[in-house]
Write a protein that holds these residues in place. Structure first.
Motif, PDB file in Angstrom:
ATOM      1  N   GLY A   1     -10.565   6.666   5.450  1.00  0.00           N
ATOM      2  CA  GLY A   1     -10.655   7.759   6.477  1.00  0.00           C
ATOM      3  C   GLY A   1     -10.612   7.314   7.327  1.00  0.00           C
ATOM      4  O   GLY A   1      -9.892   7.506   7.893  1.00  0.00           O
ATOM      5  N   GLU A   2     -10.558   5.611   8.336  1.00  0.00           N
ATOM      6  CA  GLU A   2     -10.109   5.280   9.272  1.00  0.00           C
ATOM      7  C   GLU A   2      -8.559   5.500   9.700  1.00  0.00           C
ATOM      8  O   GLU A   2      -8.204   6.069  11.044  1.00  0.00           O
ATOM      9  N   VAL A   3      -7.730   4.791   8.700  1.00  0.00           N
ATOM     10  CA  VAL A   3      -6.931   4.629   9.091  1.00  0.00           C
ATOM     11  C   VAL A   3      -6.132   6.428   8.991  1.00  0.00           C
ATOM     12  O   VAL A   3      -5.503   6.150  10.045  1.00  0.00           O
ATOM     13  N   ALA A   4      -6.815   7.511   8.077  1.00  0.00           N
ATOM     14  CA  ALA A   4      -6.129   9.029   8.489  1.00  0.00           C
ATOM     15  C   ALA A   4      -6.718   9.207   9.799  1.00  0.00           C
ATOM     16  O   ALA A   4      -6.286  10.035  10.523  1.00  0.00           O
TER      17      ALA A   4
ATOM     18  N   ARG B   1       0.655   1.083   0.154  1.00  0.00           N
ATOM     19  CA  ARG B   1      -0.018   0.574  -0.989  1.00  0.00           C
ATOM     20  C   ARG B   1      -0.984  -0.461   0.046  1.00  0.00           C
ATOM     21  O   ARG B   1      -0.938  -1.339   0.563  1.00  0.00           O
ATOM     22  N   PRO B   2      -2.786  -0.229  -0.016  1.00  0.00           N
ATOM     23  CA  PRO B   2      -3.709  -0.974   0.828  1.00  0.00           C
ATOM     24  C   PRO B   2      -3.168  -2.380  -0.244  1.00  0.00           C
ATOM     25  O   PRO B   2      -3.537  -2.329  -0.549  1.00  0.00           O
ATOM     26  N   THR B   3      -3.214  -3.213   0.461  1.00  0.00           N
ATOM     27  CA  THR B   3      -2.914  -4.908  -0.633  1.00  0.00           C
ATOM     28  C   THR B   3      -4.282  -5.670   0.492  1.00  0.00           C
ATOM     29  O   THR B   3      -4.325  -6.749  -0.427  1.00  0.00           O
ATOM     30  N   GLY B   4      -5.132  -5.323   1.062  1.00  0.00           N
ATOM     31  CA  GLY B   4      -6.597  -5.717   0.984  1.00  0.00           C
ATOM     32  C   GLY B   4      -7.902  -5.685   0.398  1.00  0.00           C
ATOM     33  O   GLY B   4      -7.073  -4.781  -0.110  1.00  0.00           O
ATOM     34  N   ARG B   5      -8.507  -6.208   0.933  1.00  0.00           N
ATOM     35  CA  ARG B   5      -9.789  -5.901   0.687  1.00  0.00           C
ATOM     36  C   ARG B   5     -10.812  -6.425   1.073  1.00  0.00           C
ATOM     37  O   ARG B   5     -11.011  -7.213   1.749  1.00  0.00           O
ATOM     38  N   THR B   6     -12.094  -6.078   1.147  1.00  0.00           N
ATOM     39  CA  THR B   6     -13.305  -5.665   1.943  1.00  0.00           C
ATOM     40  C   THR B   6     -13.974  -6.395   0.977  1.00  0.00           C
ATOM     41  O   THR B   6     -13.675  -7.284   0.070  1.00  0.00           O
ATOM     42  N   VAL B   7     -15.141  -7.017   1.851  1.00  0.00           N
ATOM     43  CA  VAL B   7     -16.104  -8.435   1.240  1.00  0.00           C
ATOM     44  C   VAL B   7     -16.336  -7.594  -0.496  1.00  0.00           C
ATOM     45  O   VAL B   7     -16.723  -7.688  -1.164  1.00  0.00           O
TER      46      VAL B   7
ATOM     47  N   GLU C   1      -8.327  -2.123   1.033  1.00  0.00           N
ATOM     48  CA  GLU C   1      -8.439  -2.000   2.786  1.00  0.00           C
ATOM     49  C   GLU C   1      -6.911  -1.946   3.522  1.00  0.00           C
ATOM     50  O   GLU C   1      -5.677  -2.496   2.290  1.00  0.00           O
ATOM     51  N   TYR C   2      -6.420  -1.487   4.394  1.00  0.00           N
ATOM     52  CA  TYR C   2      -5.400  -1.387   5.013  1.00  0.00           C
ATOM     53  C   TYR C   2      -5.455  -2.808   5.650  1.00  0.00           C
ATOM     54  O   TYR C   2      -5.921  -2.579   6.899  1.00  0.00           O
ATOM     55  N   THR C   3      -4.215  -3.404   5.937  1.00  0.00           N
ATOM     56  CA  THR C   3      -3.460  -4.252   6.697  1.00  0.00           C
ATOM     57  C   THR C   3      -2.710  -3.744   7.530  1.00  0.00           C
ATOM     58  O   THR C   3      -2.422  -2.863   7.697  1.00  0.00           O
ATOM     59  N   PRO C   4      -3.037  -4.619   8.521  1.00  0.00           N
ATOM     60  CA  PRO C   4      -1.679  -3.968   9.896  1.00  0.00           C
ATOM     61  C   PRO C   4      -0.367  -4.069   9.023  1.00  0.00           C
ATOM     62  O   PRO C   4       0.048  -2.988  10.044  1.00  0.00           O
ATOM     63  N   ASP C   5      -0.167  -4.738   8.546  1.00  0.00           N
ATOM     64  CA  ASP C   5       1.035  -4.683   8.450  1.00  0.00           C
ATOM     65  C   ASP C   5       1.070  -3.034   6.988  1.00  0.00           C
ATOM     66  O   ASP C   5       2.343  -2.136   7.486  1.00  0.00           O
ATOM     67  N   ASP C   6       0.238  -2.821   6.608  1.00  0.00           N
ATOM     68  CA  ASP C   6       0.542  -1.466   5.721  1.00  0.00           C
ATOM     69  C   ASP C   6       0.084  -0.209   6.502  1.00  0.00           C
ATOM     70  O   ASP C   6       1.087   0.676   6.053  1.00  0.00           O
ATOM     71  N   VAL C   7      -0.842  -0.016   8.087  1.00  0.00           N
ATOM     72  CA  VAL C   7      -0.429   0.642   8.997  1.00  0.00           C
ATOM     73  C   VAL C   7       0.993   0.821   9.331  1.00  0.00           C
ATOM     74  O   VAL C   7       0.979   2.270   9.947  1.00  0.00           O
ATOM     75  N   ARG C   8       1.268  -0.423   9.416  1.00  0.00           N
ATOM     76  CA  ARG C   8       2.957  -0.512  10.246  1.00  0.00           C
ATOM     77  C   ARG C   8       4.052   0.658   9.472  1.00  0.00           C
ATOM     78  O   ARG C   8       4.452   0.997   9.882  1.00  0.00           O
ATOM     79  N   ARG C   9       3.473   0.032   8.070  1.00  0.00           N
ATOM     80  CA  ARG C   9       4.870   1.224   7.272  1.00  0.00           C
ATOM     81  C   ARG C   9       4.037   2.182   7.649  1.00  0.00           C
ATOM     82  O   ARG C   9       5.437   3.032   6.835  1.00  0.00           O
ATOM     83  N   ILE C  10       3.212   2.381   7.443  1.00  0.00           N
ATOM     84  CA  ILE C  10       2.866   3.595   6.931  1.00  0.00           C
ATOM     85  C   ILE C  10       3.662   4.741   8.302  1.00  0.00           C
ATOM     86  O   ILE C  10       4.632   5.812   8.479  1.00  0.00           O
TER      87      ILE C  10
END
Length: 333
Positions: A4-7, A27-33, A38-47
Protein backbone atom coordinates in the motif's frame (compact mmCIF):
# COMPACT_ATOMS: atom_id res chain seq x y z
CA UNK A 1 7.58 -0.87 2.62
CA UNK A 2 4.34 -2.77 2.27
CA UNK A 3 2.43 -2.78 -1.00
CA UNK A 4 0.00 0.00 0.00
CA UNK A 5 2.77 2.45 0.88
CA UNK A 6 4.74 1.57 -2.28
CA UNK A 7 1.62 2.21 -4.34
CA UNK A 8 1.09 5.59 -2.67
CA UNK A 9 4.68 6.75 -3.08
CA UNK A 10 5.35 5.39 -6.57
CA UNK A 11 2.00 6.17 -8.18
CA UNK A 12 1.75 2.56 -9.38
CA UNK A 13 -1.52 0.96 -8.30
CA UNK A 14 -1.51 -1.96 -5.91
CA UNK A 15 -3.28 -4.00 -8.57
CA UNK A 16 -0.45 -3.32 -11.05
CA UNK A 17 2.16 -4.14 -8.41
CA UNK A 18 0.48 -7.50 -7.81
CA UNK A 19 0.49 -8.04 -11.60
CA UNK A 20 4.23 -7.30 -11.68
CA UNK A 21 4.65 -9.83 -8.87
CA UNK A 22 2.68 -12.51 -10.71
CA UNK A 23 4.84 -12.04 -13.81
CA UNK A 24 8.02 -12.22 -11.76
CA UNK A 25 8.86 -8.71 -12.95
CA UNK A 26 9.11 -7.06 -9.50
CA UNK A 27 8.74 -9.28 -6.46
CA UNK A 28 9.04 -7.97 -2.91
CA UNK A 29 12.13 -9.63 -1.48
CA UNK A 30 12.05 -8.40 2.14
CA UNK A 31 10.10 -9.66 5.12
CA UNK A 32 8.58 -7.79 8.05
CA UNK A 33 8.92 -8.99 11.63
CA UNK A 34 5.45 -10.46 11.28
CA UNK A 35 6.50 -12.37 8.15
CA UNK A 36 4.74 -10.19 5.58
CA UNK A 37 6.50 -9.65 2.27
CA UNK A 38 8.05 -6.22 2.02
CA UNK A 39 9.52 -4.14 -0.81
CA UNK A 40 13.17 -3.30 -0.27
CA UNK A 41 14.78 -0.11 -1.68
CA UNK A 42 16.17 -2.22 -4.56
CA UNK A 43 12.68 -3.52 -5.30
CA UNK A 44 11.29 0.02 -5.38
CA UNK A 45 14.15 1.09 -7.65
CA UNK A 46 13.25 -1.78 -10.02
CA UNK A 47 9.63 -0.58 -10.05
CA UNK A 48 10.78 2.79 -11.30
CA UNK A 49 12.94 1.10 -13.95
CA UNK A 50 9.90 -0.83 -15.13
CA UNK A 51 7.74 2.30 -15.27
CA UNK A 52 10.45 4.19 -17.15
CA UNK A 53 10.73 1.46 -19.79
CA UNK A 54 6.94 1.24 -20.07
CA UNK A 55 6.85 4.97 -20.85
CA UNK A 56 9.14 4.26 -23.82
CA UNK A 57 6.63 1.84 -25.28
CA UNK A 58 8.06 -1.54 -24.23
CA UNK A 59 5.73 -4.36 -23.31
CA UNK A 60 6.06 -6.00 -19.91
CA UNK A 61 7.60 -9.12 -21.47
CA UNK A 62 10.20 -6.97 -23.25
CA UNK A 63 10.92 -5.16 -19.98
CA UNK A 64 11.44 -8.44 -18.16
CA UNK A 65 13.91 -9.68 -20.78
CA UNK A 66 15.71 -6.33 -20.75
CA UNK A 67 16.12 -6.14 -16.97
CA UNK A 68 17.24 -9.75 -16.67
CA UNK A 69 19.76 -9.52 -19.54
CA UNK A 70 23.24 -9.09 -18.16
CA UNK A 71 24.45 -7.84 -21.53
CA UNK A 72 21.76 -5.16 -21.79
CA UNK A 73 22.95 -1.82 -23.18
CA UNK A 74 20.68 1.24 -23.14
CA UNK A 75 21.94 2.47 -26.51
CA UNK A 76 20.74 -0.72 -28.22
CA UNK A 77 17.34 -0.38 -26.60
CA UNK A 78 17.02 3.29 -27.55
CA UNK A 79 18.06 2.53 -31.13
CA UNK A 80 15.40 -0.18 -31.44
CA UNK A 81 12.78 2.11 -29.95
CA UNK A 82 13.68 4.90 -32.38
CA UNK A 83 13.40 2.55 -35.35
CA UNK A 84 10.05 1.15 -34.23
CA UNK A 85 8.71 4.63 -33.47
CA UNK A 86 9.73 5.88 -36.91
CA UNK A 87 8.01 2.90 -38.54
CA UNK A 88 4.84 3.61 -36.55
CA UNK A 89 4.95 7.31 -37.43
CA UNK A 90 5.41 6.49 -41.12
CA UNK A 91 2.37 4.21 -41.01
CA UNK A 92 0.38 6.95 -39.30
CA UNK A 93 1.53 9.54 -41.87
CA UNK A 94 0.43 7.24 -44.68
CA UNK A 95 -2.94 6.83 -43.00
CA UNK A 96 -3.22 10.60 -42.56
CA UNK A 97 -2.43 11.17 -46.23
CA UNK A 98 -5.06 8.65 -47.25
CA UNK A 99 -7.65 10.29 -45.00
CA UNK A 100 -6.80 13.69 -46.46
CA UNK A 101 -7.14 12.21 -49.93
CA UNK A 102 -10.66 11.07 -49.14
CA UNK A 103 -11.48 14.43 -47.59
CA UNK A 104 -10.20 16.36 -50.63
CA UNK A 105 -11.99 14.03 -53.04
CA UNK A 106 -15.37 14.81 -51.45
CA UNK A 107 -16.47 11.27 -52.20
CA UNK A 108 -20.21 10.79 -52.48
CA UNK A 109 -20.50 7.01 -52.56
CA UNK A 110 -18.79 3.75 -51.77
CA UNK A 111 -17.94 3.26 -55.45
CA UNK A 112 -15.67 6.32 -55.31
CA UNK A 113 -14.18 5.13 -52.03
CA UNK A 114 -13.45 1.71 -53.52
CA UNK A 115 -11.82 3.25 -56.58
CA UNK A 116 -9.53 5.47 -54.51
CA UNK A 117 -8.56 2.61 -52.19
CA UNK A 118 -7.80 0.45 -55.22
CA UNK A 119 -5.65 3.17 -56.74
CA UNK A 120 -3.76 3.79 -53.49
CA UNK A 121 -2.98 0.08 -53.14
CA UNK A 122 -1.94 -0.13 -56.77
CA UNK A 123 0.35 2.89 -56.59
CA UNK A 124 2.05 1.35 -53.56
CA UNK A 125 3.02 -1.79 -55.50
CA UNK A 126 6.73 -2.43 -56.23
CA UNK A 127 5.68 -3.59 -59.71
CA UNK A 128 5.65 -0.85 -62.36
CA UNK A 129 3.17 -2.89 -64.42
CA UNK A 130 0.83 -3.13 -61.44
CA UNK A 131 1.08 0.61 -60.80
CA UNK A 132 0.32 1.38 -64.43
CA UNK A 133 -2.62 -1.03 -64.42
CA UNK A 134 -4.03 0.69 -61.33
CA UNK A 135 -3.86 4.10 -63.01
CA UNK A 136 -5.41 2.94 -66.27
CA UNK A 137 -8.22 0.92 -64.66
CA UNK A 138 -11.58 1.99 -66.14
CA UNK A 139 -13.23 4.65 -64.03
CA UNK A 140 -15.00 7.96 -64.34
CA UNK A 141 -12.40 10.75 -64.38
CA UNK A 142 -14.07 12.61 -61.52
CA UNK A 143 -13.73 9.61 -59.23
CA UNK A 144 -9.96 10.07 -58.88
CA UNK A 145 -8.71 13.16 -57.00
CA UNK A 146 -6.31 15.23 -59.07
CA UNK A 147 -4.14 15.95 -56.04
CA UNK A 148 -3.56 12.23 -55.51
CA UNK A 149 -2.41 11.81 -59.11
CA UNK A 150 -0.23 14.92 -58.98
CA UNK A 151 1.59 13.75 -55.85
CA UNK A 152 2.10 10.30 -57.39
CA UNK A 153 3.65 11.90 -60.49
CA UNK A 154 6.32 13.60 -58.38
CA UNK A 155 7.52 10.27 -56.95
CA UNK A 156 7.10 7.99 -59.97
CA UNK A 157 10.41 7.02 -61.59
CA UNK A 158 9.09 4.61 -64.23
CA UNK A 159 8.44 6.54 -67.49
CA UNK A 160 5.49 4.38 -68.55
CA UNK A 161 3.72 4.73 -65.21
CA UNK A 162 4.51 8.45 -65.15
CA UNK A 163 2.97 8.82 -68.60
CA UNK A 164 -0.17 7.01 -67.45
CA UNK A 165 -0.39 9.28 -64.41
CA UNK A 166 -0.07 12.42 -66.54
CA UNK A 167 -2.78 11.11 -68.86
CA UNK A 168 -5.06 10.40 -65.90
CA UNK A 169 -4.33 13.81 -64.38
CA UNK A 170 -5.27 15.56 -67.62
CA UNK A 171 -8.63 13.73 -67.50
CA UNK A 172 -9.29 14.33 -63.81
CA UNK A 173 -11.80 16.83 -62.51
CA UNK A 174 -9.11 19.16 -61.12
CA UNK A 175 -5.70 20.01 -62.45
CA UNK A 176 -3.51 19.47 -59.37
CA UNK A 177 -1.34 22.50 -60.18
CA UNK A 178 -0.65 23.30 -56.53
CA UNK A 179 0.90 19.89 -55.84
CA UNK A 180 2.94 19.98 -59.05
CA UNK A 181 4.11 23.50 -58.28
CA UNK A 182 5.43 22.28 -54.92
CA UNK A 183 7.51 19.76 -56.86
CA UNK A 184 9.30 22.60 -58.64
CA UNK A 185 10.70 23.75 -55.29
CA UNK A 186 12.38 20.37 -54.67
CA UNK A 187 16.16 20.17 -54.38
CA UNK A 188 16.00 17.04 -56.55
CA UNK A 189 16.12 18.03 -60.25
CA UNK A 190 14.39 14.78 -61.25
CA UNK A 191 11.36 15.69 -59.14
CA UNK A 192 11.28 19.13 -60.78
CA UNK A 193 11.47 17.50 -64.23
CA UNK A 194 8.51 15.27 -63.42
CA UNK A 195 6.57 18.31 -62.27
CA UNK A 196 7.28 20.39 -65.37
CA UNK A 197 6.41 17.51 -67.73
CA UNK A 198 3.04 17.15 -66.04
CA UNK A 199 2.39 20.89 -65.98
CA UNK A 200 3.13 21.02 -69.71
CA UNK A 201 0.09 18.80 -70.29
CA UNK A 202 -2.29 20.97 -68.24
CA UNK A 203 -3.89 23.83 -70.20
CA UNK A 204 -4.94 26.03 -67.30
CA UNK A 205 -3.77 29.59 -66.72
CA UNK A 206 -2.38 28.52 -63.34
CA UNK A 207 -0.19 25.88 -65.01
CA UNK A 208 1.03 28.48 -67.52
CA UNK A 209 2.05 30.80 -64.70
CA UNK A 210 4.02 28.06 -62.94
CA UNK A 211 5.70 27.04 -66.20
CA UNK A 212 6.74 30.66 -66.77
CA UNK A 213 8.52 30.64 -63.40
CA UNK A 214 10.22 27.37 -64.41
CA UNK A 215 12.03 29.20 -67.22
CA UNK A 216 14.43 30.43 -64.52
CA UNK A 217 15.23 26.96 -63.19
CA UNK A 218 18.91 26.08 -62.96
CA UNK A 219 18.31 22.79 -64.78
CA UNK A 220 18.46 23.10 -68.59
CA UNK A 221 16.07 20.19 -69.18
CA UNK A 222 13.41 21.87 -67.04
CA UNK A 223 13.86 25.17 -68.87
CA UNK A 224 13.49 23.40 -72.23
CA UNK A 225 10.31 21.57 -71.23
CA UNK A 226 8.81 24.79 -69.88
CA UNK A 227 9.76 26.78 -72.99
CA UNK A 228 8.27 24.23 -75.39
CA UNK A 229 5.00 24.16 -73.45
CA UNK A 230 4.83 27.94 -73.19
CA UNK A 231 5.77 28.49 -76.82
CA UNK A 232 2.90 26.21 -77.86
CA UNK A 233 0.60 28.44 -75.77
CA UNK A 234 1.85 31.58 -77.45
CA UNK A 235 3.75 32.88 -74.43
CA UNK A 236 6.53 35.12 -75.76
CA UNK A 237 8.41 34.96 -72.46
CA UNK A 238 9.75 31.63 -73.78
CA UNK A 239 11.46 33.20 -76.82
CA UNK A 240 14.99 33.55 -75.31
CA UNK A 241 14.99 29.94 -74.14
CA UNK A 242 13.69 28.72 -77.50
CA UNK A 243 16.45 30.65 -79.27
CA UNK A 244 18.98 29.04 -76.95
CA UNK A 245 17.60 25.62 -77.84
CA UNK A 246 18.14 26.28 -81.54
CA UNK A 247 21.72 27.30 -80.84
CA UNK A 248 22.51 24.47 -78.44
CA UNK A 249 20.78 21.67 -80.35
CA UNK A 250 18.35 19.75 -78.09
CA UNK A 251 14.80 19.99 -79.46
CA UNK A 252 15.99 22.61 -81.97
CA UNK A 253 13.43 21.61 -84.62
CA UNK A 254 10.49 21.97 -82.23
CA UNK A 255 11.92 25.23 -80.88
CA UNK A 256 12.31 26.63 -84.40
CA UNK A 257 8.71 25.74 -85.28
CA UNK A 258 7.47 27.51 -82.17
CA UNK A 259 9.58 30.58 -82.91
CA UNK A 260 8.01 30.66 -86.37
CA UNK A 261 4.53 30.50 -84.84
CA UNK A 262 5.34 33.29 -82.37
CA UNK A 263 6.76 35.40 -85.21
CA UNK A 264 3.30 35.56 -86.78
CA UNK A 265 2.76 38.39 -84.33
CA UNK A 266 4.23 41.42 -86.16
CA UNK A 267 5.44 42.84 -82.87
CA UNK A 268 7.64 39.81 -82.38
CA UNK A 269 8.66 38.97 -85.95
CA UNK A 270 11.40 41.58 -86.11
CA UNK A 271 12.73 40.71 -82.65
CA UNK A 272 12.97 37.01 -83.42
CA UNK A 273 14.52 37.63 -86.83
CA UNK A 274 17.04 40.03 -85.29
CA UNK A 275 17.99 37.52 -82.63
CA UNK A 276 18.52 34.76 -85.22
CA UNK A 277 20.69 37.01 -87.38
CA UNK A 278 22.74 38.08 -84.35
CA UNK A 279 23.37 34.44 -83.47
CA UNK A 280 24.44 33.71 -87.06
CA UNK A 281 27.07 36.43 -86.79
CA UNK A 282 28.27 35.41 -83.32
CA UNK A 283 31.99 34.53 -83.26
CA UNK A 284 31.32 31.36 -81.29
CA UNK A 285 28.79 29.99 -83.80
CA UNK A 286 30.30 26.99 -85.60
CA UNK A 287 28.97 25.47 -88.82
CA UNK A 288 26.50 23.12 -87.08
CA UNK A 289 25.03 25.98 -85.04
CA UNK A 290 24.67 28.19 -88.10
CA UNK A 291 22.95 25.41 -90.05
CA UNK A 292 20.39 25.05 -87.26
CA UNK A 293 19.85 28.81 -87.29
CA UNK A 294 19.28 28.79 -91.06
CA UNK A 295 16.75 25.99 -90.62
CA UNK A 296 15.02 28.14 -88.02
CA UNK A 297 14.87 31.04 -90.49
CA UNK A 298 12.92 28.77 -92.81
CA UNK A 299 10.17 28.56 -90.15
CA UNK A 300 9.57 32.31 -90.19
CA UNK A 301 6.15 33.25 -91.63
CA UNK A 302 5.73 34.39 -95.22
CA UNK A 303 8.86 35.70 -96.86
CA UNK A 304 10.17 37.50 -93.78
CA UNK A 305 13.45 35.56 -93.86
CA UNK A 306 13.95 35.65 -97.65
CA UNK A 307 16.34 38.67 -97.78
CA UNK A 308 18.58 37.13 -95.12
CA UNK A 309 18.54 33.72 -96.81
CA UNK A 310 19.58 35.29 -100.13
CA UNK A 311 22.62 36.77 -98.45
CA UNK A 312 23.44 33.48 -96.75
CA UNK A 313 23.29 31.69 -100.11
CA UNK A 314 26.71 33.30 -100.76
CA UNK A 315 28.11 32.55 -97.30
CA UNK A 316 31.69 31.31 -97.00
CA UNK A 317 30.44 28.36 -94.92
CA UNK A 318 29.49 25.90 -97.67
CA UNK A 319 26.85 23.88 -95.71
CA UNK A 320 25.18 27.14 -94.73
CA UNK A 321 25.29 28.45 -98.29
CA UNK A 322 23.87 25.24 -99.79
CA UNK A 323 21.01 25.09 -97.28
CA UNK A 324 20.18 28.77 -97.69
CA UNK A 325 20.16 28.42 -101.50
CA UNK A 326 17.75 25.49 -101.32
CA UNK A 327 15.46 27.42 -99.00
CA UNK A 328 15.51 30.47 -101.27
CA UNK A 329 14.45 28.36 -104.24
CA UNK A 330 11.65 26.79 -102.17
CA UNK A 331 10.36 30.17 -100.99
CA UNK A 332 10.51 31.77 -104.45
CA UNK A 333 8.53 29.03 -106.19
Amino acid sequence: MLIGEVARRSGVSARMLRHYDSLGLVRPTGRTVGGYREYTPDDVRRIFYVEGLRSLGLSLRQIARTLDDAGFTPSTLVGDLIRKTEERLNRERELLERLRTFEAAEVVGWQDVARIVELLHGLGSPSAARRQQAVLAPAEPASVPAELLAKAILTEADPNVAGALRWALARAGGDGVASLASGLTSDDPEVRRRAVRALAELPSAEATAVLTDALDDMDATIRRHAALALGARGVTRAVPTLLGMVVEGPNDVEAAELLGALARDPQWADRIMGALVDQLAAPAADSAVRVRLVQALAEMPGNVALPVLRQLAHDDDRPVALLASALVRALET
